[in-house]
Motif scaffolding. Structure first.
Motif, short mmCIF file in Angstrom:
data_model
loop_
_atom_site.label_atom_id
_atom_site.label_comp_id
_atom_site.label_asym_id
_atom_site.label_seq_id
_atom_site.Cartn_x
_atom_site.Cartn_y
_atom_site.Cartn_z
N LYS A 102 10.96 12.98 -22.01
CA LYS A 102 10.52 12.99 -20.80
C LYS A 102 9.61 14.06 -20.38
O LYS A 102 8.63 14.09 -19.92
CB LYS A 102 11.41 12.61 -19.96
CG LYS A 102 10.92 12.14 -18.17
CD LYS A 102 12.05 11.53 -17.42
CE LYS A 102 11.41 11.39 -15.88
NZ LYS A 102 12.76 11.12 -15.15
N LEU A 103 10.33 15.41 -20.42
CA LEU A 103 9.83 16.55 -20.17
C LEU A 103 8.36 16.80 -20.98
O LEU A 103 7.78 17.11 -20.51
CB LEU A 103 10.70 17.74 -20.59
CG LEU A 103 10.15 19.11 -20.37
CD1 LEU A 103 9.95 19.21 -18.69
CD2 LEU A 103 11.25 20.06 -20.54
N ALA A 108 2.56 17.06 -21.76
CA ALA A 108 1.40 16.52 -22.40
C ALA A 108 0.25 16.13 -21.42
O ALA A 108 -0.74 16.29 -21.38
CB ALA A 108 1.73 15.70 -23.56
N GLU A 109 0.88 15.21 -20.35
CA GLU A 109 0.27 14.40 -19.60
C GLU A 109 -0.61 15.78 -18.54
O GLU A 109 -1.80 15.64 -18.15
CB GLU A 109 1.12 13.71 -18.45
CG GLU A 109 0.23 12.83 -17.40
CD GLU A 109 0.98 11.93 -16.45
OE1 GLU A 109 1.46 12.33 -15.34
OE2 GLU A 109 1.87 11.18 -17.32
N GLU A 110 -0.03 16.71 -18.22
CA GLU A 110 -0.38 17.85 -17.40
C GLU A 110 -1.44 18.73 -18.09
O GLU A 110 -2.50 18.92 -17.66
CB GLU A 110 0.78 18.82 -16.97
CG GLU A 110 1.42 18.27 -16.04
CD GLU A 110 2.77 19.00 -15.67
OE1 GLU A 110 3.19 20.15 -16.40
OE2 GLU A 110 3.64 18.53 -14.63
N LEU A 114 -5.90 19.19 -17.48
CA LEU A 114 -6.56 20.46 -17.46
C LEU A 114 -7.89 20.38 -18.22
O LEU A 114 -8.82 20.99 -17.86
CB LEU A 114 -5.65 21.36 -18.09
CG LEU A 114 -4.35 21.90 -17.46
CD1 LEU A 114 -3.44 22.82 -18.26
CD2 LEU A 114 -4.71 22.40 -16.02
N TRP A 115 -8.02 19.29 -19.00
CA TRP A 115 -9.16 19.23 -19.91
C TRP A 115 -10.04 18.24 -19.26
O TRP A 115 -10.74 17.62 -19.20
CB TRP A 115 -8.92 18.82 -21.37
CG TRP A 115 -8.03 20.13 -22.04
CD1 TRP A 115 -6.66 20.06 -22.08
CD2 TRP A 115 -8.61 21.32 -22.35
NE1 TRP A 115 -6.39 21.18 -22.78
CE2 TRP A 115 -7.48 22.03 -22.99
CE3 TRP A 115 -9.99 21.81 -22.19
CZ2 TRP A 115 -7.78 23.28 -23.49
CZ3 TRP A 115 -10.07 23.09 -22.82
CH2 TRP A 115 -8.79 23.67 -23.51
#
Length: 115
Positions: A102-103, A108-110, A114-115
């Motif tokens: 989950k972490l 990965a989502e965060e 950013l891109w």
């Protein structure tokens, strides 16, 4: 005569004698199912979900009391459930592995944001 027990999500199968517990079959297959009580139906950690069409021996009263209605959703205690014929078992992720996944997914989502 033997029965086949298949563990999901790994897809690993193992041949066992009828009457073998799901926990014993998992150990033979190298599948980790958490247990704290040594297979005595005392800790509830080895709860797994049995897929429809699986052939298990009938549930004992002790296991039924421990599950308190969850058996109606296909849950069994791996230490108590015994294969009669072929069985398909969904093994939940252990809590630590689930938390790490989950972490990692959140990170990965965060990073994607950013891109």
């Amino acid at each position: 005569m033997s029965t086949k027990v298949t563990f999901w999500p790994s897809g690993v199968s193992v041949e066992v004698k009828p009457g073998t517990s799901i926990l014993s079959a998992a150990r033979k297959a190298g599948i980790l199912i958490q247990t704290r009580c040594g297979g005595n139906a005392a800790c509830f950690m080895c709860k797994v979900q049995i897929r429809p069409g699986s052939d298990l021996l009938p549930m004992a009263d002790e296991e039924r009391r421990k599950l308190a209605g969850l058996e109606q959703q296909g849950f069994r205690l791996a230490c108590q459930a015994k294969a009669r014929g072929d069985v398909q078992v969904d093994v939940p992720l252990d809590p630590l592995r689930a938390a790490v996944q989950k972490l990692l997914a959140k990170q990965a989502e965060e990073n994607d944001d950013l891109w």
